[in-house]
Each structure stands twice: as C-alpha cells, then as structure tokens.
Design an enzyme around this catalytic site. Structure first.
Site, PDB file in Angstrom:
ATOM      1  N   CYS A 111      43.204 -34.685  19.435  1.00  0.00           N
ATOM      2  CA  CYS A 111      41.965 -34.572  18.634  1.00  0.00           C
ATOM      3  C   CYS A 111      40.798 -33.997  19.430  1.00  0.00           C
ATOM      4  CB  CYS A 111      41.603 -35.929  18.054  1.00  0.00           C
ATOM      5  SG  CYS A 111      42.995 -36.675  17.191  1.00  0.00           S
ATOM      6  N   HIS A 247      34.501 -35.983  15.727  1.00  0.00           N
ATOM      7  CA  HIS A 247      35.860 -36.004  15.196  1.00  0.00           C
ATOM      8  C   HIS A 247      35.906 -36.980  14.019  1.00  0.00           C
ATOM      9  CE1 HIS A 247      40.060 -36.260  14.750  1.00  0.00           C
ATOM     10  NE2 HIS A 247      40.217 -37.405  15.386  1.00  0.00           N
ATOM     11  N   ASN A 277      41.765 -37.582   8.790  1.00  0.00           N
ATOM     12  CA  ASN A 277      41.728 -37.172  10.197  1.00  0.00           C
ATOM     13  C   ASN A 277      42.650 -35.964  10.393  1.00  0.00           C
ATOM     14  OD1 ASN A 277      42.204 -36.941  12.953  1.00  0.00           O
ATOM     15  ND2 ASN A 277      42.392 -39.143  13.305  1.00  0.00           N
TER      16      ASN A 277
END
Ligand code: COA
Length: 320
Positions: A111, A247, A277
């Site tokens: 990520c 994020h 996500n």
C-alpha cells in the site's frame, strides 16, 4: 529541481459490490463493515485486469497533462497484483502507450507502492536520469482474497490511479519512507502454488491473511510520525497543508491520524466509502478524484501518505 505532478488519471471496474450484496453471501452485515471501516461498496474486476486499468488510468493522466507516451522516460507501476509474473505491468503499459523511450518496471511495496514510486521518480529527475515520468498504482486485489474470509474480503477493492510527473523548479518537497520486515507477518499473501516435484509438501494456493489489530496499531502510530517528519524536512507547518491524502484503508485510521496531527478531518478527503482499500492504487486514485473536482490550485501544499504490507510506509509533502 524536483518532480512535479502535472496530470492525473484513474480507472475503476464497472461492477460495484455493495455491503448488502456481501451480507447475502457472507456472515457479515452492512452495519459491521460501515462502523468498523467506513466502507460502503467497492469495485470488483470482472473483465478488467491490473494492466487494463493501469493503461486506462495512464491514458487519462497523459491527456490531463497534455503529454504523449513517447515523451516519457520512466514508467513505474506500484502493484502487488500484476496479471503476469513477467513481463511487468509497467512494460505492458509502456507497450500500450507506445512509450518506446521509457524504462519501465514494477515495484512491490504494497500500500506504500505509489509513494515509493514517487520517490524513485523524484530521485531520477534530481539525478538527471529522467525529465518526464509516469507513476501508477494499480491492483486487482479481488483475486488475492479468500471470499469465505469475512475478516479480509470485505475490506479491499480493485482499481488504478496514475500521475504524470515533470522535472520542474517546484514539486516534491520532502519524502519520508520506511520498512519493517520484522513485522511483515501482520499482512501476508502467498499466492503461488508449488508443484515442483523435488519439493516435499508443496504449498497450496493461498490468499491474503491479516492481523487487523496489529496493522491498525502500526498505522495510527507510524503515519502521523512519518507525516510530521516529512513536514519538518519540508519546513512546512501542518496548518499550511490544504489536503492530507492518506491511503484509504479505514476511516477510523484516517480520523485517528487527523486527531494526532491536530488537524480538522475535513482536510483528509476520502473515497474509501465507494472504493474500499485498493492498496497501491488508493492514493493516486484519490488524488485524481480531488484534482478532477477542481479542488487543487497550483501552489497548494499537499501531503500524501501510504502504509501497509511489508510493513512499509511513506509520506510526501509537495507543491501542487
Ligand atoms: N463481519 C462481521 N464480523 C466480523 C467481520 C465481518 N466482516 N470481520 C471480523 N468480524 C468479527 C470477528 O470474527 C470478531 O468476532 P469475535 O469477537 O466473535 O471473535 C469481531 O468481529 C471483532 O474482530 P476484530 O478483528 O477484533 O475487529 P476490529 O475491531 O479489530 O476490526 C478491522 C477489524 C480489520 C476492521 C480493524 O482491525 C482494522 O481496520 N485494521 C486495520 C486493517 C487495515 O487497514 N489493513 C490494511 C492496511 S493496508
């Protein structure tokens, strides 16, 4: 000199899967998912692939920048879910864009992949190795999920975001990055089946596993620290920052970071409600959403931050 973002683009799969749809398939509820994560729906690739979404996002970013593929001398794709082991997603993007002059490679920092890609593009420009770069985050995480495991599959989605960068007198102001391999077990995916006849007990195909609470604790401790350090390096106060684009893992993490930074949560835009996500794709996708809503003016100070598997984290302060 520094890398400056001059164009953004994004791509999402057509198929939207709501929490209610998951409720019908899994032992979960819309209420549980919303209250623990903020996520309401996610886009799931049916016909799209990591490469097709990376190409679509890149084409839109190039158009937004008013640049042609042949002008690129660097293409980086942050991804943990490329369609092929090789050639890389970046080489496939290069081919689709006819970007014959670019060096192209993928980067696995989960990520934080997009943030790490930005740092490399900035370093290439500072060292004179590149003038124009394309940095993409693209993922098809849905193929790495166990769709019977309610603790992971409800959290993630598919999509891509892309940025075109140009060497300029203003742009990236500071970058902070870190990795902690010792805590890597908190978020793992082994997705290769081993059928080597010389290996005993060959591994079966496996899916994403996560210690959610460990990742949560890591994020709320590490991200504010990394952002604070990046702001200090950039000699910029948090109050001078227009947006903090984090994020998009979990609304509670974002609210906790805003609180620790003593900043209003309105300065932390989100799209995790619609996208879930998307690992390396989430920060550039959010940046494109904000850019296309006309919310950015040249000269604005922005913070970007990514964190996740590895463990890895990165924060950047930049002038838009
Ligand atoms: N629906 C309903 N119940 C669920 C569920 C779901 N989708 N997923 C887990 N549960 C259950 C668990 O089985 C557990 O049940 P039990 O108490 O009977 O054992 C209960 O909910 C609590 O689970 P827990 O894991 O303690 O929940 P949590 O409050 O820690 O929330 C996360 C889980 C994943 C939302 C949270 O830990 C988190 O956001 N972590 C960060 C994850 C992240 O952002 N990762 C990506 C970083 S890149």
């Amino acid at each position: 000199m520094a890398a400056r973002i001059i164009g953004t683009g994004s791509a999402l799969p057509e198929r939207i899967v709501t929490n209610l749809e998951l409720e019908a398939k899994l032992d979960t509820t819309d209420e549980w998912i919303r209250s623990r994560t903020g996520i309401e729906k996610r886009h799931i690739a049916v016909t799209e692939t990591t490469t097709s979404m990376a190409v679509e996002a890149a084409e839109k970013a190039l158009e937004n920048a008013g640049m042609k593929g042949e002008a690129l001398d660097l293409i980086i794709v942050g991804t943990i879910s490329g369609d092929l082991c090789f050639p890389s997603t970046a080489c496939q993007v290069q081919s689709a864009l006819s970007a014959a002059n670019a060096v192209a490679f993928d980067l696995n920092a989960a990520c934080a992949g997009f943030l790490f890609g930005l740092a490399i593009a900035d370093a290439y420009m500072k060292s004179g190795m590149a003038e124009n770069a394309l940095v993409i985050g693209a993922e098809t995480l849905s193929k790495m999920m166990d769709w019977n495991d309610r603790s992971t599959c409800v959290l993630f989605g598919d999509g891509a975001g892309a940025t075109v960068l140009k060497k300029d007198t203003a742009g990236m102001m500071s970058m902070v990055q870190g990795s902690d391999g010792q805590r890597g077990d908190a978020l793992v995916c082994r997705n290769r089946e081993v059928n080597n006849p010389f290996v005993q007990n060959g591994r079966e195909i496996d899916y994403t596993k996560m210690d959610g609470q460990a990742v949560y604790r890591f994020a709320v401790r590490t991200v504010p620290r990394a952002i604070t350090e990046a702001l200090q390096k950039a000699e910029t106060e948090a109050d001078q920052v227009k947006y903090f684009l984090l994020h998009q893992a979990n609304i509670r993490i974002i609210e906790a970071v805003a609180k620790k930074m003593n900043q209003p949560v309105e300065k932390f835009p989100t799209n995790l409600q619609e996208c879930g996500n998307i690992s390396a794709g989430s920060v550039p996708l959010l940046l494109d959403f904000i850019n296309r809503q006309g919310k950015l003016t040249r000269g604005d100070k922005i913070v970007l931050a990514g964190f996740g598997g590895g463990l890895t984290w990165g924060a950047a302060v930049l002038t838009w």
